[in-house]
Write a protein that holds these residues in place. Structure first.
Motif, mmCIF file in Angstrom:
data_model
loop_
_atom_site.group_PDB
_atom_site.id
_atom_site.type_symbol
_atom_site.label_atom_id
_atom_site.label_comp_id
_atom_site.label_asym_id
_atom_site.label_seq_id
_atom_site.Cartn_x
_atom_site.Cartn_y
_atom_site.Cartn_z
ATOM 1 N N ARG A 39 -4.799 9.856 -3.020
ATOM 2 C CA ARG A 39 -4.719 9.121 -1.754
ATOM 3 C C ARG A 39 -3.820 9.870 -0.758
ATOM 4 O O ARG A 39 -4.148 10.004 0.422
ATOM 5 C CB ARG A 39 -4.159 7.713 -1.993
ATOM 6 C CG ARG A 39 -5.176 6.768 -2.611
ATOM 7 C CD ARG A 39 -4.729 5.343 -2.472
ATOM 8 N NE ARG A 39 -3.413 5.091 -3.048
ATOM 9 C CZ ARG A 39 -3.205 4.814 -4.343
ATOM 10 N NH1 ARG A 39 -4.229 4.742 -5.180
ATOM 11 N NH2 ARG A 39 -1.992 4.623 -4.786
ATOM 12 N N GLU A 70 2.438 3.437 1.434
ATOM 13 C CA GLU A 70 2.100 3.844 0.048
ATOM 14 C C GLU A 70 3.346 3.840 -0.831
ATOM 15 O O GLU A 70 3.335 3.354 -1.973
ATOM 16 C CB GLU A 70 1.484 5.243 0.120
ATOM 17 C CG GLU A 70 0.885 5.761 -1.188
ATOM 18 C CD GLU A 70 -0.376 5.006 -1.583
ATOM 19 O OE1 GLU A 70 -0.469 4.604 -2.773
ATOM 20 O OE2 GLU A 70 -1.255 4.760 -0.706
ATOM 21 N N ASN A 138 -11.491 1.202 -2.962
ATOM 22 C CA ASN A 138 -10.302 1.114 -3.845
ATOM 23 C C ASN A 138 -9.908 -0.337 -4.113
ATOM 24 O O ASN A 138 -9.622 -0.737 -5.243
ATOM 25 C CB ASN A 138 -9.127 1.812 -3.169
ATOM 26 C CG ASN A 138 -8.875 3.162 -3.811
ATOM 27 O OD1 ASN A 138 -9.244 3.345 -4.962
ATOM 28 N ND2 ASN A 138 -8.266 4.068 -3.083
#
Ligand code: ADP
Length: 744
Positions: A39, A70, A138
């Protein structure tokens, strides 16, 4: 097999753990962390495009925003395992990770928005759609693991897309055509993703269910295999029991036809399985001595499907009978229908033989006992008759003029024969006690005269030995009581007699009191002596039949050893007992208790047996003596010889009847057992057929109380047991004459 079941159980537990809320959260966290670098690479790639096509600052800014989201999410996901171990609730962790998922999605959305707005619109749409699509895929992949995090992401991405389209629509008005193409393209992408979403969600679920069912089926199979193995083992075990059993086992179907027999059956009966299979047991096992009632009971039990038990005679193949004890047990199938009946037969021939032997031995013993008792009764009766003669003659002889030496001889004869009579009476009582014929017959009687009588009887014996014999009576003694005076007298005579017999010097004291227990007045009589005493080890045995304290006693004092046994049994029959305390060379104390309640009895004139009636009473009367024994006839003749009466004799009942008719006697002295016609029949005949009725007195050696009853029932008026004393005889005749004159 057990290990396999254990393994499968563990697999099922592990499966449930992995797919439970905590397991899924953990797997979600792991999955997200595993793909974080790919990612990040994609984010860097977009940032580079921004840096090159717009400006490096914009590129770095976009990258920082996406990476921050993230990093927040990853930081939280890395701690999940530890927090679960620590015991944090799954619910709060799900909430936290949903928030960080939201933050991650928001970071990516800002990154996509920068792309959308900063780079030329011709290329940005595709790039942004790719980024948002990848994020959505995802999220969808994580739906099964963390539903709320996945939904949060989808909402954020969907919202971002909607906002960007709205911005496009309002801000970039000049490119409306392009806007609609983009919108259509977006719907197409979304539409093509739908089967994927459904595949990922439902397919995964189905997959999970299948996996679980597989484990469950494996477990069920393993359990069924284990049960089967167990049943096989049990089956082998049971069949080996049946094969090796000592008892015969027969298996029957529901119609009682033989299915199988065990080797013990073949050994016992000689029949092989092939010879009996399909046959009813009664076709090959039963014979003439088999009990049809038992067979019927077994048949009914089989028809009703219940168990049954019984003993019967079976037969071997060669026809030899043997006893069996059979236990029938029904066996039912799963539907409750009778499937078969198992009959277990135990050979009890030996037991039956032993039972028969025992019964025979018991019968023989009882017969022997009866014979012994009958013999004793007959013997004592037979001895009483001649004893009557001896005692009577001795009495007559003692009235004659004798020298002092002759008088001593006569006295010895009298004492010896009286002692012998006591023994005979004991034996008679003992035999009656043995066969249960001795009865207690209660009457109301006065206590004082009864005790005086006993004391008067015993005094000469005590005086002869120079021993004092005293009686002490308590003041509260009842005047009259209800009980068997004769039997009480017998017990007292025996125990006081013993006290005198076993005392050389000193005294014998009789103390009479009452036991006051409950409403009844029992009598309590203690006979204490200063005699030889009884050794402690012999004390309880003195009450046994034929038991004496020691052999020397027998030699010295004589006796049968029956007196105390009889006394105790009689006392117990009268609701009391006889007990003893004693010390050797000090003396003994015998305690007699009897349960005689107090009664009211009108005072009556006492009769003194020693006072003879006036001879004038007998003047002009006729007395008939019916007696087959010559000595006894002679004795009575002598006893009555000086009286002014006429005595006629008859030698049997028949002659007595004739003479009653002929001479019309006032009194008949009737012997009970005589030849031709006995005393009872003769009396009955006289009572029924003769007009002038005499007073009939039974004169007999049959001393049983039941005999007295029989005499009275036959119609006699009185009863005199032999040996007859002169005083008693004269009084009985006088009483008869008196009652006759009253009747006339
Ligand atoms: P018997 O007197 O005919 O032998 P009993 O049954 O009356 O039979 O007595 C059994 C035994 O108990 C006697 O032989 C004697 O040994 C003992 N016995 C009974 N009374 C006395 C007593 N007053 N003193 C000492 N011994 C006694």
């Amino acid at each position: 097999m057990a290990a396999e079941i254990h393994e499968l159980n563990r697999a099922l537990e592990a499966f449930d753990r992995r797919n439970g809320p905590a397991g899924l959260l953990l797997r979600y966290a792991r999955g997200r962390l595993r793909h974080r670098f790919s990612r990040l690479t994609l984010t860097l790639f977009g940032s580079v495009i921004l840096a090159l096509s717009v400006s490096p600052r914009i590129g770095v800014l976009a990258c920082l925003v996406a990476v921050t989201g993230e990093v927040i999410d990853n930081y939280q996901l890395r701690g999940v395992k530890k927090q679960l171990h620590r015991g944090d609730s799954v619910k709060s962790l799900l909430r936290k990770t949903t928030l960080t998922a939201f933050a991650q999605a928001a970071g990516l959305s800002v990154f996509v928005a920068i792309l959308w707005l900063a780079i030329p619109h011709e290329v940005s749409f595709l790039l942004c759609l790719a980024y948002l699509g990848a994020g959505a895929i995802n999220a969808i992949m994580a739906l099964a693991y963390h539903r709320s995090a996945a939904l949060a992401r989808l909402v954020v991405y969907g919202g971002t897309l909607a906002m960007l389209f709205a911005a496009d629509y309002y801000v970039l008005e000049h490119q409306r055509e392009q806007f609609f193409y983009n919108l259509a393209a977006t719907f197409m992408v979304a539409y093509t993703m739908l089967p994927f979403v459904s595949y990922v969600t439902t397919g995964r679920l189905r997959n999970l269910r299948q996996q679980r069912r597989q484990i469950e089926q494996g477990l069920e199979l393993a359990k069924a295999n284990a049960a089967l193995l167990q049943r096989q083992r049990e089956g082998r075990f049971l069949s080996s029991i049946a094969e090796n059993a000592v008892d015969s086992i027969i298996m029957l179907d529901a119609d009682a036809n033989t299915l199988w027999v065990n080797p013990a059956f073949t050994r016992k009966t000689g029949y092989k399985l092939s010879e009996v299979v399909g046959k009813h047991p009664s076709d090959y096992l039963h014979g003439p001595r088999s009990d049809p009632a038992i067979l019927e009971r077994f048949t009914n039990a089989i028809n009703e499907g219940i168990s049954a038990h019984g003993e019967n005679v079976n037969y071997t193949k060669i026809g030899a009978p043997f006893w069996v004890e059979t236990n029938l047990s029904p066996v039912f199938d799963e539907d409750g229908k009778l499937e078969m009946v198992i009959s277990v037969d135990r050979d009890i021939t030996l037991k039956k033989q032993r039972e028969a032997e025992l019964a025979e031995a018991k019968r023989a013993a009882e017969q022997g006992e009866r014979a012994k008792t009958a013999f004793l009764a007959t013997m004592s009766h037979e001895i009483r008759t001649p004893m009557n003669g001896i005692i009577g003659m001795a009495e007559l002889l003692s009235d004659a003029k004798l020298s002092s030496e002759e008088a001593l001889y006569v006295q010895t004869i009298r004492h010896s024969s009286e002692a012998l009579l006591t023994i005979i009476n004991d034996i008679l009582d003992f035999s009656k006690l043995q066969d249960g014929h001795l009865k207690i017959s209660s009457v109301a009687f006065e206590v004082q005269p009864c005790l005086d009588e006993v004391m008067n009887l015993m005094r000469p014996q005590a005086a002869a030995k120079g021993i004092a014999l005293d009686i002490e009576m308590k003041d509260d003694l009842p005047r009259a009581v209800w009980g068997d005076d004769g039997r009480l007298r017998q017990v007292l005579v025996n125990i006081i007699g013993n006290a005198i017999k076993f005392t050389e010097k000193g005294s014998v004291t009789v103390q009479v009191g009452t036991v006051k227990e409950g409403p009844d007045h029992g009598l309590e009589i203690a006979v204490t002596d200063t005699g030889i005493g009884i050794a402690p080890d012999r004390i309880e045995h003195v009450f046994d039949q034929f038991a004496q304290a020691d052999a020397a006693t027998t030699r010295r004092f004589g006796g049968t050893g029956l007196g105390l046994a009889i006394s105790r049994q009689l006392s117990r029959m009268m609701g009391g007992d006889v007990t003893v305390t004693s010390a050797v060379n000090v003396g003994s104390c015998f305690m007699i208790t009897v349960d005689f309640p107090e009664v009211n009895l009108p005072t009556k004139r006492a009769i003194d047996p020693d006072v003879l009636p006036e001879p004038a009473v007998f003047a002009g009367t006729t007395v008939l003596l019916a007696e087959d024994n010559r000595t006894n006839r002679f004795l009575v003749q002598k006893l009555l010889k000086d009286l002014p009466l006429t005595l006629i004799t008859a030698v049997n009942g028949k002659e007595a009847v004739e003479k009653v008719k002929e001479y019309k006697p006032d009194v008949v002295l009737m012997d009970m057992s005589m030849p031709e016609m006995d005393g009872l029949d003769a009396t009955r005949y006289i009572r029924n057929h003769v007009p002038t009725q005499p007073h009939i007195i039974a004169l007999t050696a049959n001393a049983y109380r039941s005999d007295r009853q029989a005499c009275l029932e036959a119609g006699m008026n009185g009863f005199l047991p032999k040996p007859v004393r002169r005083g008693e005889l004269l009084q009985a005749i006088a009483k008869g004459l008196e009652s006759r004159s009253r009747a006339v």
